[in-house]
Scaffold this motif. Structure first.
Motif, mmCIF file in Angstrom:
data_model
loop_
_atom_site.group_PDB
_atom_site.id
_atom_site.type_symbol
_atom_site.label_atom_id
_atom_site.label_comp_id
_atom_site.label_asym_id
_atom_site.label_seq_id
_atom_site.Cartn_x
_atom_site.Cartn_y
_atom_site.Cartn_z
ATOM 1 N N MET A 1 -12.635 -12.718 -0.128
ATOM 2 C CA MET A 1 -12.148 -12.086 -1.328
ATOM 3 C C MET A 1 -10.866 -12.966 -1.738
ATOM 4 N N VAL A 2 -10.033 -13.383 -1.017
ATOM 5 C CA VAL A 2 -8.898 -13.855 -1.478
ATOM 6 C C VAL A 2 -9.374 -15.276 -2.164
ATOM 7 N N ILE A 3 -10.277 -16.018 -1.490
ATOM 8 C CA ILE A 3 -10.836 -17.104 -2.014
ATOM 9 C C ILE A 3 -11.441 -16.947 -3.300
ATOM 10 N N ARG A 4 -11.918 -15.994 -3.786
ATOM 11 C CA ARG A 4 -12.451 -15.484 -4.949
ATOM 12 C C ARG A 4 -11.219 -15.558 -6.074
ATOM 13 N N PHE A 5 -10.442 -14.807 -5.882
ATOM 14 C CA PHE A 5 -9.028 -14.928 -6.298
ATOM 15 C C PHE A 5 -8.443 -16.244 -6.677
ATOM 16 N N GLU A 6 -8.653 -16.995 -5.751
ATOM 17 C CA GLU A 6 -8.022 -18.367 -5.864
ATOM 18 C C GLU A 6 -9.017 -19.318 -6.961
ATOM 19 N N ASP A 7 -10.164 -18.860 -7.151
ATOM 20 C CA ASP A 7 -11.110 -19.563 -7.997
ATOM 21 C C ASP A 7 -10.974 -19.379 -9.263
ATOM 22 N N LEU A 8 -10.436 -17.765 -9.406
ATOM 23 C CA LEU A 8 -10.139 -17.403 -10.826
ATOM 24 C C LEU A 8 -8.798 -18.394 -11.090
ATOM 25 N N LEU A 9 -7.755 -18.356 -10.422
ATOM 26 C CA LEU A 9 -6.479 -19.021 -10.652
ATOM 27 C C LEU A 9 -7.014 -20.501 -11.038
ATOM 28 N N GLU A 10 -7.667 -20.971 -10.326
ATOM 29 C CA GLU A 10 -8.128 -22.425 -10.773
ATOM 30 C C GLU A 10 -8.732 -22.747 -12.005
ATOM 31 N N LYS A 11 -9.607 -21.697 -12.330
ATOM 32 C CA LYS A 11 -10.281 -21.515 -13.623
ATOM 33 C C LYS A 11 -9.351 -21.577 -14.933
ATOM 34 N N VAL A 12 -8.354 -20.742 -14.724
ATOM 35 C CA VAL A 12 -7.285 -20.477 -15.522
ATOM 36 C C VAL A 12 -6.469 -21.756 -15.691
ATOM 37 N N ARG A 13 -6.120 -22.249 -14.751
ATOM 38 C CA ARG A 13 -5.154 -23.422 -14.577
ATOM 39 C C ARG A 13 -5.902 -24.686 -15.501
ATOM 40 N N GLU A 14 -7.239 -24.768 -15.212
ATOM 41 C CA GLU A 14 -7.898 -25.931 -16.045
ATOM 42 C C GLU A 14 -7.413 -25.704 -17.204
ATOM 43 N N TYR A 15 -7.699 -24.639 -18.052
ATOM 44 C CA TYR A 15 -7.523 -24.690 -19.668
ATOM 45 C C TYR A 15 -6.268 -24.529 -20.266
ATOM 46 N N ASN A 16 -5.333 -23.614 -19.165
ATOM 47 C CA ASN A 16 -4.013 -23.271 -19.628
ATOM 48 C C ASN A 16 -3.010 -23.688 -18.548
ATOM 49 N N PRO A 17 -2.616 -24.831 -18.490
ATOM 50 C CA PRO A 17 -1.700 -25.306 -17.408
ATOM 51 C C PRO A 17 -0.390 -24.721 -17.200
ATOM 52 N N LEU B 1 1.795 -13.340 -13.167
ATOM 53 C CA LEU B 1 1.145 -12.205 -13.664
ATOM 54 C C LEU B 1 0.041 -11.755 -13.036
ATOM 55 N N LEU B 2 -0.848 -12.884 -13.052
ATOM 56 C CA LEU B 2 -2.354 -12.479 -12.568
ATOM 57 C C LEU B 2 -2.280 -12.012 -11.075
ATOM 58 N N ARG B 3 -1.389 -12.747 -10.342
ATOM 59 C CA ARG B 3 -1.381 -12.583 -8.912
ATOM 60 C C ARG B 3 -0.794 -11.228 -8.607
ATOM 61 N N ARG B 4 0.053 -10.689 -9.345
ATOM 62 C CA ARG B 4 0.577 -9.182 -9.337
ATOM 63 C C ARG B 4 -0.548 -8.276 -9.739
ATOM 64 N N ALA B 5 -1.298 -8.489 -10.760
ATOM 65 C CA ALA B 5 -2.324 -7.712 -11.288
ATOM 66 C C ALA B 5 -3.442 -7.497 -9.908
ATOM 67 N N TYR B 6 -3.861 -8.706 -9.675
ATOM 68 C CA TYR B 6 -4.549 -8.749 -8.607
ATOM 69 C C TYR B 6 -4.368 -7.922 -7.370
ATOM 70 N N VAL B 7 -2.879 -7.839 -6.793
ATOM 71 C CA VAL B 7 -2.559 -7.209 -5.611
ATOM 72 C C VAL B 7 -2.562 -5.772 -6.035
ATOM 73 N N PHE B 8 -2.161 -5.351 -7.196
ATOM 74 C CA PHE B 8 -2.035 -4.103 -7.566
ATOM 75 C C PHE B 8 -3.445 -3.303 -7.436
ATOM 76 N N SER B 9 -4.208 -4.383 -8.335
ATOM 77 C CA SER B 9 -5.791 -3.755 -8.464
ATOM 78 C C SER B 9 -6.342 -3.384 -7.041
ATOM 79 N N ALA B 10 -6.020 -4.501 -6.045
ATOM 80 C CA ALA B 10 -6.570 -4.220 -4.618
ATOM 81 C C ALA B 10 -6.015 -2.970 -4.070
ATOM 82 N N LEU B 11 -4.730 -2.854 -4.208
ATOM 83 C CA LEU B 11 -3.999 -1.783 -3.484
ATOM 84 C C LEU B 11 -4.451 -0.285 -3.999
ATOM 85 N N GLU B 12 -4.922 -0.380 -5.394
ATOM 86 C CA GLU B 12 -5.323 0.902 -6.182
ATOM 87 C C GLU B 12 -6.668 1.455 -6.021
#
Length: 488
Positions: A1-17, A23-34
């Motif tokens: 699962m963690v790898i998948r989230f890292e893929d998402l970060l990579e995608k975003v970083r590509e077009y929006n350095p 914010l994304l990391r916090r949203a991911y952790v919050f969603s995972a807990l809930e």
């Protein structure tokens, strides 16, 4: 699962350095807990769904606020989290988008009548003052359609039908052809599996037979354009989608052999001038089919789509379509910008539309000036149908009313007797005064009492001519009866 989230970060970083990845990391952790311990119908952990939705949004190069809302879009609906808590943790924008998506998800689309579907589409667009709500909802629907096979048949059919009637047309109106196409294909597969399989086999057979021809055509056209010194970004061949073919065969009552645009070549060039020059070269190379040239560059489609289309026939008698566009047009054709769809309602040129055209011009100017997607999206607040408010009966039936309409207008829109006997109203579960103006998305329950009659005071606040006429009619009848009494 963690790898998948890292893929998402990579995608975003590509077009929006410079994106706020924290914010994304916090949203991911919050969603995972809930969503901890929750499982989808497929047996996978629930968290996979918000991750996939966020990934679809990242593929559309959305801003981090929208992607964070994608990660959190189900927490208010499916867990104990409140909108207030989201706002405290992630700020007003993220909370506002999640709240909008939650509201839309709560609507049950009970009726399948065409007009009802159009009302829902309008209402969805009108209900959101931020277009990002719809974009998250479309991504949510796309992932649910991709995993639809895990549901019971009745749910599958209902969701597929709703997708075809409501969500695919909205994606189309927003110019998002890539997403619309996938929604339509998936809905077709579930709604008419036999037709889908049968047509799929026939199309595949024809595609295989034409594979070599397409490669040859691509080589020829690339060489011809280079010879004429027309810069080419790319030339690609594609087969028409199954749902499009299915609709065309049904609409025109023709056979597969008569579908001229079964195979299409897409030429992407640098400038508009190059587009027209390329069209000239194509017509010198192959015979054009009369009446099949469409200039969507000079006259864009209502949703902003631009391209030149022509159908030609090769030396061997093979018919195919050619689409020519610039890179910017190609990007807009696939991803869309939430802009031009209001034309579709057929209200072009009305005085009330003046602000809309000002807004549209501003939008296009911003689009040229603003390179930061987040800033562009922030400017994209819409109020699409300002003269209409979309309200609901408790059973989910839509009642479109003019702005300023009250529960009394709502009551008369159901039935004259409901209007006349109306003594109170609950809006979203709370009792309100009868003169309260209704808002988009309000669920209205009318409380009636037998033998109750309309009050003259109502004429001071009703907004619909129907309510006004019915109230007046009743009062006049009463006065006549009184006059008759006095005359006795």
């Amino acid at each position: 699962m963690v790898i998948r989230f890292e893929d998402l970060l990579e995608k975003v970083r590509e077009y929006n350095p410079d994106a706020d990845l924290e914010l994304l990391r916090r949203a991911y952790v919050f969603s995972a807990l809930e969503h901890r311990g929750q499982v989808r119908h497929s047996g996978e952990p629930y968290l996979i769904h918000p991750l996939e939705v966020a990934t679809i949004l990242a593929e559309q190069k959305m801003d981090v606020v929208t992607i964070s809302a994608g990660l959190l879009h189900d927490v208010v609906e499916d867990t104990l989290t409140t909108t207030e808590r989201l706002e405290g943790t992630f700020g007003q924008e993220v909370a506002h988008i999640v709240e909008g998506v939650t509201k839309i998800s709560a609507i049950t689309f009970s009726s399948t009548e065409e007009r009802q579907a159009e009302n829902f589409r309008k209402m969805l667009l009108a209900m959101v003052d931020d277009i990002r709500v719809i974009l998250v909802k479309l991504a949510d629907r796309l992932h649910n359609m991709r995993t639809l096979r895990f549901l019971q048949e009745d749910s599958r059919l209902r969701i597929a039908q709703e997708t075809l009637e409501i969500y695919a047309p909205i994606a189309n109106r927003l110019g998002m052809s890539k997403l619309k196409n996938e929604l339509e294909e998936l809905a077709f597969r579930h709604l008419e599996p036999d037709a889908y399989e049968m047509l799929g086999a026939r199309v595949e057979k024809r595609r295989k037979a034409s594979e070599g021809v397409v490669e040859e055509l691509k080589r020829t056209i690339t060489a011809k354009l280079q010879e004429a010194q027309i810069p080419v970004v790319e030339v690609e061949g594609r087969t028409k989608r199954l749902f499009s073919i299915h609709e065309k065969l049904r609409r025109q009552k023709i056979d597969l052999d008569r579908v001229y645009d079964f195979v299409a070549l897409r030429i992407v060039t640098s400038t508009i001038r190059d587009c027209y020059a390329a069209l000239g070269i194509i017509h010198q190379t192959w015979s054009p089919v009369p009446g099949r040239i469409k200039d969507f560059i000079a006259m864009p489609r209502p949703n902003g789509y631009q391209s030149l289309h022509t159908s030609v026939i090769s030396e061997s008698g093979f018919p195919f379509e050619v689409q020519i566009r610039t890179e910017e047009m190609h990007l807009r054709a696939e991803q869309g910008i939430a802009a031009h769809w209001k034309y579709k309602e057929g209200r072009v040129g009305a005085a009330s539309d003046e602000p809309y055209f000002v807004w549209l011009r501003q939008l296009l100017e911003w689009q040229q000036e603003v390179r930061d997607p987040q800033e562009f999206i922030q400017n994209l607040k819409i109020d699409l149908y300002p003269e209409e408010v979309y309200t609901f009966t408790p059973k989910g039936q839509v009642k479109p009313l003019p702005r300023g309409a009250t529960p009394v207008d709502f009551a008369y829109s159901i039935h004259t007797d409901v209007g006349s006997q109306c003594v109170g109203a609950r809006v979203n579960g709370r009792m309100v005064p009868l003169r309260t103006p209704l808002k988009n998305g309000d669920i209205v329950e009318i409380i009636t009492q037998a033998k109750h009659t309309p009050s003259r005071d109502w004429l001071n606040f009703v907004a619909t001519s129907r309510a006004r006429n019915k109230i007046k009619h009743f009062l006049e009848g009463q006065e006549k009866a009184r006059a008759v009494e006095l005359g006795r």
